[in-house]
Write a protein that holds these residues in place. Sequence first.
Motif, PDB file in Angstrom:
ATOM      1  N   GLY A  16       0.745  -1.204   0.021  1.00 40.07           N
ATOM      2  CA  GLY A  16      -0.029   0.026   0.090  1.00 40.07           C
ATOM      3  C   GLY A  16       0.752   1.321   0.136  1.00 40.07           C
ATOM      4  O   GLY A  16       0.176   2.284  -0.021  1.00 40.07           O
ATOM      5  N   THR A  17       2.121   1.149   0.234  1.00 37.15           N
ATOM      6  CA  THR A  17       3.244   2.397   0.396  1.00 37.15           C
ATOM      7  C   THR A  17       3.096   3.082  -1.014  1.00 37.15           C
ATOM      8  O   THR A  17       3.386   4.322  -1.012  1.00 37.15           O
ATOM      9  CB  THR A  17       4.127   2.043   0.609  1.00 37.15           C
ATOM     10  N   VAL A  18       2.961   2.267  -2.087  1.00 39.78           N
ATOM     11  CA  VAL A  18       3.028   3.069  -3.580  1.00 39.78           C
ATOM     12  C   VAL A  18       1.794   4.103  -3.677  1.00 39.78           C
ATOM     13  O   VAL A  18       1.842   4.921  -4.041  1.00 39.78           O
ATOM     14  CB  VAL A  18       3.142   2.030  -4.495  1.00 39.78           C
ATOM     15  N   ALA A  19       0.647   3.820  -2.972  1.00 40.92           N
ATOM     16  CA  ALA A  19      -0.621   4.539  -3.359  1.00 40.92           C
ATOM     17  C   ALA A  19      -0.617   5.688  -2.000  1.00 40.92           C
ATOM     18  O   ALA A  19      -0.926   6.816  -2.522  1.00 40.92           O
ATOM     19  CB  ALA A  19      -1.904   3.705  -2.762  1.00 40.92           C
ATOM     20  N   GLU A  20      -0.033   5.404  -1.176  1.00 38.44           N
ATOM     21  CA  GLU A  20       0.387   6.445   0.006  1.00 38.44           C
ATOM     22  C   GLU A  20       1.552   7.271  -0.364  1.00 38.44           C
ATOM     23  O   GLU A  20       1.572   8.304   0.294  1.00 38.44           O
ATOM     24  CB  GLU A  20       0.506   5.636   1.638  1.00 38.44           C
ATOM     25  N   ASN A  21       2.472   6.736  -1.113  1.00 41.35           N
ATOM     26  CA  ASN A  21       3.624   7.345  -1.532  1.00 41.35           C
ATOM     27  C   ASN A  21       4.624   7.949  -0.393  1.00 41.35           C
ATOM     28  O   ASN A  21       4.831   9.021  -0.049  1.00 41.35           O
ATOM     29  CB  ASN A  21       3.263   8.952  -2.377  1.00 41.35           C
TER      30      ASN A  21
END
Length: 216
Positions: A167-172
Amino acid sequence: MVPAVIVTEAVSRYLAELRSESDPVLAEMEAHGARDGIPIVVPETGALLHVLALASGARRVLEVGTAIGVSTLYLARALPDDGRVVTFEIDPERQAAARDYLERAGLLGRADLRLQDAREGLGELDGSFDMAFIDGVKAQYGDYFEALLPLLRSGAVLAVDNVLMSGTVAENRSDGNWTEEQIANARAFNARLRGHPDLIGTLTPVGDGLLIAVRR
């Protein structure tokens, strides 16, 4: 470490309830991955790869990142007896384990196991392929893509794992496991594939994020 499904806990439990019981070989492979911290595809990702291979009528499949052979097994089971998964791995111990598991599962004849950096090995292949799965070194995803795209026939399926990185890619932003550099690279890679003129694709929150595309 096996990534969690990027969904609510309730959805995750429900998916687990619906899952068919693993056969002994697959169950042993999953236990091996969990015990030794070897990244393997979660059951939902494996099942989706199996369905994609079946739906595309795949006979020749490329895989980057054999590990201990979990995703290889899901793909090989979807192929006809004369089908082949050409799969690349750079760790000899993991490849040896994959060979043993696939042999015990009766699928070794459908697997072409190559102990080689895929960035070199893909350039040595001939003919066209019906499907490809990328799950190797994350920093090298772009190199794998450039090397395998010319090998995919029109209508071939491309699947890429870990495109959401917990999910870090979405949260950046980093979660302490995935670095900011890895996240930035993943966002750039996803945008590149989603906008590529030779592909029609989408990102899904299955497993650690699975990008699925079809070659035009």
